[in-house]
Write a protein that holds these residues in place. Structure first.
Motif, PDB file in Angstrom:
ATOM      1  N   SER A 184     -15.852 -20.928 -22.003  1.00 18.87           N
ATOM      2  CA  SER A 184     -15.944 -21.255 -23.423  1.00 18.87           C
ATOM      3  C   SER A 184     -15.244 -20.276 -24.352  1.00 18.87           C
ATOM      4  CB  SER A 184     -17.418 -21.333 -23.828  1.00 18.87           C
ATOM      5  OG  SER A 184     -18.117 -22.137 -22.929  1.00 18.87           O
ATOM      6  N   GLY A 185     -14.483 -19.351 -23.792  1.00 23.37           N
ATOM      7  CA  GLY A 185     -13.862 -18.359 -24.665  1.00 23.37           C
ATOM      8  C   GLY A 185     -14.929 -17.509 -25.312  1.00 23.37           C
ATOM      9  N   GLU A 186     -14.780 -17.250 -26.605  1.00 26.33           N
ATOM     10  CA  GLU A 186     -15.754 -16.400 -27.277  1.00 26.33           C
ATOM     11  C   GLU A 186     -16.987 -17.158 -27.743  1.00 26.33           C
ATOM     12  OE1 GLU A 186     -15.653 -13.033 -27.405  1.00 26.33           O
ATOM     13  OE2 GLU A 186     -13.906 -13.298 -26.105  1.00 26.33           O
ATOM     14  N   ASN A 187     -16.892 -18.504 -27.758  1.00 25.15           N
ATOM     15  CA  ASN A 187     -18.031 -19.300 -28.250  1.00 25.15           C
ATOM     16  C   ASN A 187     -18.989 -19.605 -27.109  1.00 25.15           C
ATOM     17  OD1 ASN A 187     -16.591 -19.489 -30.725  1.00 25.15           O
ATOM     18  ND2 ASN A 187     -15.346 -21.084 -29.740  1.00 25.15           N
ATOM     19  N   VAL A 188     -19.674 -18.577 -26.632  1.00 21.95           N
ATOM     20  CA  VAL A 188     -20.490 -18.788 -25.453  1.00 21.95           C
ATOM     21  C   VAL A 188     -21.774 -19.548 -25.782  1.00 21.95           C
ATOM     22  CG1 VAL A 188     -19.619 -16.755 -24.270  1.00 21.95           C
ATOM     23  CG2 VAL A 188     -21.648 -16.566 -25.708  1.00 21.95           C
ATOM     24  N   ASN A 189     -22.201 -20.328 -24.811  1.00 23.43           N
ATOM     25  CA  ASN A 189     -23.513 -20.963 -24.863  1.00 23.43           C
ATOM     26  C   ASN A 189     -24.526 -19.883 -24.509  1.00 23.43           C
ATOM     27  OD1 ASN A 189     -25.910 -22.177 -23.989  1.00 23.43           O
ATOM     28  ND2 ASN A 189     -24.833 -24.073 -23.478  1.00 23.43           N
ATOM     29  N   THR A 190     -25.389 -19.537 -25.469  1.00 29.03           N
ATOM     30  CA  THR A 190     -26.261 -18.372 -25.264  1.00 29.03           C
ATOM     31  C   THR A 190     -27.295 -18.610 -24.167  1.00 29.03           C
ATOM     32  OG1 THR A 190     -27.586 -19.187 -27.089  1.00 29.03           O
ATOM     33  CG2 THR A 190     -26.021 -17.449 -27.583  1.00 29.03           C
ATOM     34  N   GLN A 191     -27.676 -19.867 -24.002  1.00 31.64           N
ATOM     35  CA  GLN A 191     -28.636 -20.179 -22.934  1.00 31.64           C
ATOM     36  C   GLN A 191     -28.025 -19.865 -21.562  1.00 31.64           C
ATOM     37  OE1 GLN A 191     -29.724 -24.243 -23.935  1.00 31.64           O
ATOM     38  NE2 GLN A 191     -31.666 -23.955 -22.880  1.00 31.64           N
ATOM     39  N   VAL A 192     -26.794 -20.329 -21.407  1.00 30.44           N
ATOM     40  CA  VAL A 192     -26.105 -20.094 -20.131  1.00 30.44           C
ATOM     41  C   VAL A 192     -25.878 -18.600 -19.941  1.00 30.44           C
ATOM     42  CG1 VAL A 192     -23.985 -20.499 -18.832  1.00 30.44           C
ATOM     43  CG2 VAL A 192     -25.003 -22.354 -20.150  1.00 30.44           C
ATOM     44  N   TYR A 193     -25.453 -17.947 -21.023  1.00 29.89           N
ATOM     45  CA  TYR A 193     -25.213 -16.504 -20.948  1.00 29.89           C
ATOM     46  C   TYR A 193     -26.476 -15.777 -20.492  1.00 29.89           C
ATOM     47  CZ  TYR A 193     -24.284 -11.707 -22.364  1.00 29.89           C
ATOM     48  OH  TYR A 193     -24.127 -10.348 -22.360  1.00 29.89           O
ATOM     49  N   ALA A 194     -27.623 -16.193 -21.053  1.00 27.82           N
ATOM     50  CA  ALA A 194     -28.880 -15.520 -20.720  1.00 27.82           C
ATOM     51  C   ALA A 194     -29.206 -15.697 -19.237  1.00 27.82           C
ATOM     52  CB  ALA A 194     -30.012 -16.076 -21.584  1.00 27.82           C
ATOM     53  N   ILE A 195     -28.981 -16.886 -18.717  1.00 30.36           N
ATOM     54  CA  ILE A 195     -29.249 -17.128 -17.294  1.00 30.36           C
ATOM     55  C   ILE A 195     -28.309 -16.282 -16.431  1.00 30.36           C
ATOM     56  CG2 ILE A 195     -29.100 -18.851 -15.458  1.00 30.36           C
ATOM     57  CD1 ILE A 195     -30.090 -20.919 -17.489  1.00 30.36           C
ATOM     58  N   ILE A 216     -15.200  -8.466 -16.539  1.00 28.31           N
ATOM     59  CA  ILE A 216     -16.028  -9.227 -17.484  1.00 28.31           C
ATOM     60  C   ILE A 216     -17.500  -8.981 -17.192  1.00 28.31           C
ATOM     61  CG2 ILE A 216     -16.670 -11.552 -18.253  1.00 28.31           C
ATOM     62  CD1 ILE A 216     -13.801 -12.427 -17.761  1.00 28.31           C
ATOM     63  N   VAL A 217     -17.860  -9.011 -15.907  1.00 29.99           N
ATOM     64  CA  VAL A 217     -19.261  -8.815 -15.521  1.00 29.99           C
ATOM     65  C   VAL A 217     -19.729  -7.427 -15.970  1.00 29.99           C
ATOM     66  CG1 VAL A 217     -20.752  -8.456 -13.515  1.00 29.99           C
ATOM     67  CG2 VAL A 217     -19.257 -10.464 -13.618  1.00 29.99           C
ATOM     68  N   ILE A 218     -18.863  -6.441 -15.807  1.00 33.67           N
ATOM     69  CA  ILE A 218     -19.254  -5.080 -16.167  1.00 33.67           C
ATOM     70  C   ILE A 218     -19.294  -4.903 -17.687  1.00 33.67           C
ATOM     71  CG2 ILE A 218     -18.517  -2.673 -16.081  1.00 33.67           C
ATOM     72  CD1 ILE A 218     -17.345  -3.397 -13.250  1.00 33.67           C
ATOM     73  N   ASN A 219     -18.238  -5.394 -18.365  1.00 35.61           N
ATOM     74  CA  ASN A 219     -18.128  -5.112 -19.794  1.00 35.61           C
ATOM     75  C   ASN A 219     -18.928  -6.070 -20.665  1.00 35.61           C
ATOM     76  OD1 ASN A 219     -16.372  -2.996 -19.263  1.00 35.61           O
ATOM     77  ND2 ASN A 219     -14.611  -4.384 -19.209  1.00 35.61           N
ATOM     78  N   ARG A 220     -18.948  -7.341 -20.319  1.00 27.43           N
ATOM     79  CA  ARG A 220     -19.599  -8.311 -21.183  1.00 27.43           C
ATOM     80  C   ARG A 220     -21.075  -8.495 -20.837  1.00 27.43           C
ATOM     81  NH1 ARG A 220     -16.669 -11.419 -24.633  1.00 27.43           N
ATOM     82  NH2 ARG A 220     -14.559 -10.630 -24.856  1.00 27.43           N
ATOM     83  N   TYR A 221     -21.437  -8.277 -19.587  1.00 24.84           N
ATOM     84  CA  TYR A 221     -22.824  -8.486 -19.190  1.00 24.84           C
ATOM     85  C   TYR A 221     -23.552  -7.163 -18.969  1.00 24.84           C
ATOM     86  CZ  TYR A 221     -21.566 -13.386 -18.617  1.00 24.84           C
ATOM     87  OH  TYR A 221     -21.146 -14.679 -18.845  1.00 24.84           O
ATOM     88  N   GLY A 222     -22.799  -6.074 -19.067  1.00 18.95           N
ATOM     89  CA  GLY A 222     -23.417  -4.752 -18.965  1.00 18.95           C
ATOM     90  C   GLY A 222     -24.005  -4.454 -17.599  1.00 18.95           C
ATOM     91  N   ILE A 223     -23.349  -4.942 -16.547  1.00 18.75           N
ATOM     92  CA  ILE A 223     -23.863  -4.715 -15.195  1.00 18.75           C
ATOM     93  C   ILE A 223     -23.246  -3.438 -14.633  1.00 18.75           C
ATOM     94  CG2 ILE A 223     -24.042  -5.726 -12.872  1.00 18.75           C
ATOM     95  CD1 ILE A 223     -25.534  -7.258 -15.145  1.00 18.75           C
ATOM     96  N   SER A 224     -24.047  -2.662 -13.915  1.00 14.55           N
ATOM     97  CA  SER A 224     -23.557  -1.404 -13.354  1.00 14.55           C
ATOM     98  C   SER A 224     -22.417  -1.657 -12.369  1.00 14.55           C
ATOM     99  CB  SER A 224     -24.700  -0.679 -12.640  1.00 14.55           C
ATOM    100  OG  SER A 224     -24.161   0.235 -11.722  1.00 14.55           O
ATOM    101  N   PRO A 225     -21.280  -0.965 -12.560  1.00 17.20           N
ATOM    102  CA  PRO A 225     -20.125  -1.189 -11.668  1.00 17.20           C
ATOM    103  C   PRO A 225     -20.455  -0.925 -10.199  1.00 17.20           C
ATOM    104  CG  PRO A 225     -19.530   0.224 -13.520  1.00 17.20           C
ATOM    105  CD  PRO A 225     -21.014   0.021 -13.602  1.00 17.20           C
ATOM    106  N   ASP A 226     -21.473  -0.090  -9.941  1.00 12.77           N
ATOM    107  CA  ASP A 226     -21.798   0.265  -8.551  1.00 12.77           C
ATOM    108  C   ASP A 226     -22.177  -0.932  -7.701  1.00 12.77           C
ATOM    109  OD1 ASP A 226     -21.482   2.679  -9.623  1.00 12.77           O
ATOM    110  OD2 ASP A 226     -23.611   3.221  -9.663  1.00 12.77           O
ATOM    111  N   LYS A 227     -22.719  -1.966  -8.331  1.00 14.71           N
ATOM    112  CA  LYS A 227     -23.174  -3.078  -7.491  1.00 14.71           C
ATOM    113  C   LYS A 227     -22.281  -4.312  -7.622  1.00 14.71           C
ATOM    114  CE  LYS A 227     -26.678  -5.317 -10.427  1.00 14.71           C
ATOM    115  NZ  LYS A 227     -28.066  -5.724 -10.534  1.00 14.71           N
ATOM    116  N   VAL A 228     -21.169  -4.166  -8.306  1.00 12.68           N
ATOM    117  CA  VAL A 228     -20.269  -5.313  -8.471  1.00 12.68           C
ATOM    118  C   VAL A 228     -19.044  -5.135  -7.571  1.00 12.68           C
ATOM    119  CG1 VAL A 228     -19.073  -6.781 -10.110  1.00 12.68           C
ATOM    120  CG2 VAL A 228     -21.009  -5.397 -10.864  1.00 12.68           C
ATOM    121  N   PHE A 229     -18.812  -6.093  -6.697  1.00 17.08           N
ATOM    122  CA  PHE A 229     -17.705  -5.995  -5.734  1.00 17.08           C
ATOM    123  C   PHE A 229     -16.798  -7.207  -5.845  1.00 17.08           C
ATOM    124  CE2 PHE A 229     -21.231  -3.587  -4.109  1.00 17.08           C
ATOM    125  CZ  PHE A 229     -20.630  -2.424  -3.646  1.00 17.08           C
TER     126      PHE A 229
END
Lengths: 426, 401
Positions: A184-195, A216-229
């Motif tokens: 969706s580009g920048e117009n995210v569906n917040t419900q989906v984002y939350a899930i 994107i997972v690290i920067n936009r969702y704030g997930i620790s890079p250590d567990k993202v592969f």
């Protein structure tokens, strides 16, 4: 090793690339000695059961209540916390009690909501409800089966994966094939984002299909890079038959194939086509697919006055897709944001030279493809012109591209996935 | 009296005329092909980091050693034109070096081209053009020759000999030499009058490529250590040829690696600790007798592990672009248009073909370092657009006549 895998679709009934990717991955895992229990919302019975046991969620009894996926998870959480707060017991007893408790909880669960729900398995208006029910059923299935790791593909199945994790305590691996930002580009569906965020946070490991998605997972969702592969997708052509195709037009054919949506960048393809047509006449452009930007695209083509050279095919599937590639001289994927993008690989397999956007995950693994920024229509036009005009370019991209695509094997990708599983178990 | 061993140092100076981003809509409309900004910026940068400080250093060393230090240069016509336009002070400092009498200037193809592999007449034309340029700037007609990227074969050597050169520089390629040592003077297999000096690639690359490589087991290198290697190497031979890109100093190996200090100390260390004499190529062939003819049926070069010409020619893209380009040779001559001739030379620069090399996917960070394009495909598209416009211009010009 055994994996409980939550998917949304599985060949032959697929709406997008997710089912195809799951199929290849499951086969690759089987070759690496990993058994997969594959859960999907609505199995038809003709799925390829040789590679994995398919569980049809529609055949499993579960709740018929109206609640959101997050509500449901809170419930599970609540139940667990409520019954586990027993002070002053030694660890061994505690473990035993918790295990007993969990099983009884699950039993209760089944008793309370003893009803089957027929999943449509299609993206639709009551999608949220389906996602919630899928999670309920997922929890039930998790309690009924033995496995070592839970693996959930994309946000539709994250709640099911999280439910299974909370009920069984087994490690959860979330596989991100696309994020809401890609769709969706920048117009995210917040419900989906939350899930999505909930799933990623709950997961022990997050697998992304490219470094682009990983960022994107690290920067936009704030997930620790250590567990993202990152595990780049592969491609499986074993069931493919070569086809002979007769071309109806003498001109060269330049093809766009995909959903005609914001994410896929159809606008840029049209603008580039119009630039090329001003300088090079012996060419036709084809836009294959359908989507919410189809009508706007048709209007734009008409306005540019290139409709005699620019054609729309509507949605293509199965053999038609392959036929489309077979008549193409150039394949263009101008995606604005493409977590991976399997279609250039299909084009390359057919020997078609490709132009792909730098904003695609597949650009990270391909060398013999011309890469342009999706917004740079001058560069895109230039690349199209180059392939049409200078035969050596197309010949080389075609030959080397075929070799290259043949090296992208699911067995190798599955090996990496297996290592990630193992890292969650230690 | 026994002849003393020699060290022959030769530096290659060249900068390409990088092409601007040339879209197909420019074809027929815009005939300026070059990225002047990039070319000027890069030239100024390299002048400040390498050419000026290194020339100064060599002048100091020559003065300090009482002219016992000798060195040779080959400066391509392309870079001389760029010096004229963007950094004339570099030319002055080369002239200053020429005035010491310790520096020999060598001939090559005017714009660092692959002409020797395509057309002998075009090749001879470019060599003559370059010899005249060198004579004009540095006052001495070159007697030695080095081909682009040290490309050499029996046939090329014979042609060079016909042009009146007595000495040619090339690579001491292992697959050519076999058990033989590069540290002797050899001759062309066709015409023994042409003497060959072969690059000692181990000792040359110890400076040019490995000097700052911390993963190299012999790192770090200082002058004393290097002198020991030279003495070790000369046990088998009479002359050690150290040929390298001049940009090694300060550009490929930045000043912070200590490369300048190393080069400042080396001549003094060699002269005080060994029998070695520094010689220019012309002096080497006078001093040392050739030991044998060298058979090189297929072209060799100093590039990559293969030491052949596949960095420039070999894949479909390079073959297509170069064959289309060289097919124009006769037309450009017939057109007799100075502007077209100038562009034709610039479009022949070997660098353009180097950018189209697909070997860098597996080979060498070296390729990446020199490449302004992300992929060989982009390099090819851009080059072919430019070439298409050039072909149009040539054809139009011929029609007018």
């Amino acid at each position: 090793m055994r994996v409980l895998m939550f998917g949304w679709e599985f060949p032959p009934h697929i709406a997008g690339g997710l089912g195809t990717a799951c199929y290849g991955m499951v086969r690759g895992l089987a070759n690496n000695g990993v058994d997969v229990l594959f859960v999907m919302p609505s199995a038809s019975g003709d799925e390829d059961g040789r590679v994995a046991r398919i569980i049809n969620a529609s055949d499993v009894e579960a709740a018929d209540i109206t609640c959101t996926p997050l509500d449901f998870l809170e419930r599970i959480n609540f139940l667990r916390i409520g019954t586990n707060m027993i002070p002053y017991v030694d660890p061994e007893d505690f473990t035993e009690m918790v295990e007993k408790d969990r099983h009884s909880q699950a039993e209760e669960f089944k008793v309370n909501f003893k009803q089957k729900y027929k999943f449509s398995g299609k993206y639709g208006t009551n999608l949220m409800e389906e996602v919630a029910r899928y999670a309920l059923v997922g929890g039930t299935i998790a309690m009924q089966n033995r496995f070592d790791v839970i693996h959930a593909h994309d946000w539709l199945t994250y709640p099911a994966g999280v439910a299974a994790k909370r009920l069984t305590g087994k490690p959860l691996v979330i596989h991100v094939h696309a994020t809401e930002y890609d769709r969706s580009g920048e117009n995210v569906n917040t419900q989906v984002y939350a899930i999505e965020k909930m799933g990623m946070e709950a997961a022990d490991r997050v697998i992304t299909v490219s470094n682009l998605t990983r960022n994107i997972v690290i920067n936009r969702y704030g997930i620790s890079p250590d567990k993202v592969f990152t595990v780049h997708n592969a491609v499986d052509f074993s069931n493919r038959n070569e086809m002979e195709v007769h071309r109806g037009v003498p001109e060269k054919v330049v093809t766009f194939l995909g959903r005609i949506t914001y994410q896929k960048g159809p606008d840029y393809f049209i603008e580039a086509a119009s630039k090329v047509l001003r300088y090079y006449k012996n060419v036709r452009f084809v836009m294959a697919g359908s989507g919410d930007l189809l009508n706007r695209s048709i209007r734009r083509v008409a306005k540019l006055g290139i409709a005699d050279r620019f054609h729309f095919t509507g949605f293509l599937k199965g053999a038609d897709v392959q036929r489309m590639f077979a008549v193409s001289d150039v394949y263009v994927m101008p995606s604005v944001s493409e977590p991976f993008g399997i279609s250039p690989l299909e084009a390359m397999k057919t020997g078609v030279p490709t132009i792909i956007s730098k904003q695609s995950g597949v650009a990270e693994v391909l060398r013999h493809s011309i890469k342009v920024d999706f917004w740079d229509i001058d560069a895109m036009a230039d690349a199209i012109y180059g392939i049409l005009r200078y035969p050596a370019l197309g010949a080389m991209a075609s030959r080397c591209g075929l070799d290259e695509v043949n090296t992208l094997k699911w067995n190798n990708a599955a090996k990496k996935i297996k290592e990630i599983y193992l890292s969650t178990i230690d | 009296m026994e002849t003393k061993p020699s060290i022959c140092i030769y530096f290659q100076v060249h900068q390409p005329d990088r092409l601007r981003q040339y879209r197909f809509f420019d074809i027929g409309n815009d005939h300026h092909y070059y990225d002047d900004f990039a070319n000027r910026t890069i030239l100024r940068r390299v002048a400040e980091r390498c050419y000026l400080p290194m020339n100064r250093l060599l002048l100091d060393v020559i003065a300090a050693c009482g002219k016992k230090f000798k060195v040779a240069f080959s400066i391509s016509g392309s870079v001389i034109e760029q010096f004229e336009a963007y950094a004339p002070e570099v030319l002055d400092s080369f002239r200053e070096l020429a005035a010491t009498g310790c520096v020999e200037f060598i001939a090559e193809t005017y714009s660092h081209t692959l002409a020797s592999l395509f057309s002998m007449s075009e090749f001879e034309k470019q060599v003559k053009l370059h010899s005249n340029l060198v004579t004009k700037y540095f006052g001495k007609k070159p007697k030695c020759f080095r081909n682009t990227e040290l490309i050499y074969s029996d046939e090329i050597g014979a042609a060079v000999s016909r042009m009146g050169f007595s000495c040619m520089l090339t690579e001491g390629a292992k697959h050519i030499l076999g058990w033989k040592s590069p540290n002797y003077v050899y001759t062309n297999a066709v015409n023994p009058k042409l003497k060959l000096l072969l690059r000692n690639f181990t000792l040359s690359d110890d400076i040019a490529f490995r000097f700052s490589d911390r993963s190299w087991d012999k790192w770090p290198v200082d002058a004393d250590k290097y002198v020991a290697w030279l003495q070790d190497a000369i046990k088998d031979g009479e002359v050690i040829n150290l040929f390298m890109d001049y940009e090694t100093f300060g550009e490929h190996q930045s000043a912070s690696t200590g490369i300048f200090e190393f080069m400042r100390a080396l001549p003094e260390a060699v002269l005080s600790q060994t029998d070695f004499e520094f010689c220019t190529p012309s002096q080497v062939i006078k001093k040392h007798q050739p030991v044998a003819p060298l058979n090189v049926p297929f072209p060799i070069s100093w590039a990559d592990e293969e030491r052949d010409t596949t960095a420039w020619l070999g894949n479909e893209l390079q073959n297509e672009a170069s064959s289309k380009l060289y097919a124009l040779t006769d037309k450009v001559i017939a057109a007799e248009d100075p502007e077209l001739s100038k562009d034709f030379l610039r479009l022949q620069e070997s660098d353009h073909f180097y950018y189209m090399c697909t070997k860098f996917f597996s080979d060498g960070a070296v390729h990446n370092y020199f490449n302004p394009y992300d992929t060989p495909y982009e390099a090819f598209i851009n080059y072919m657009n430019v070439l298409s416009d050039f072909i149009l211009r040539v054809d139009r010009r011929l029609k007018q006549e």
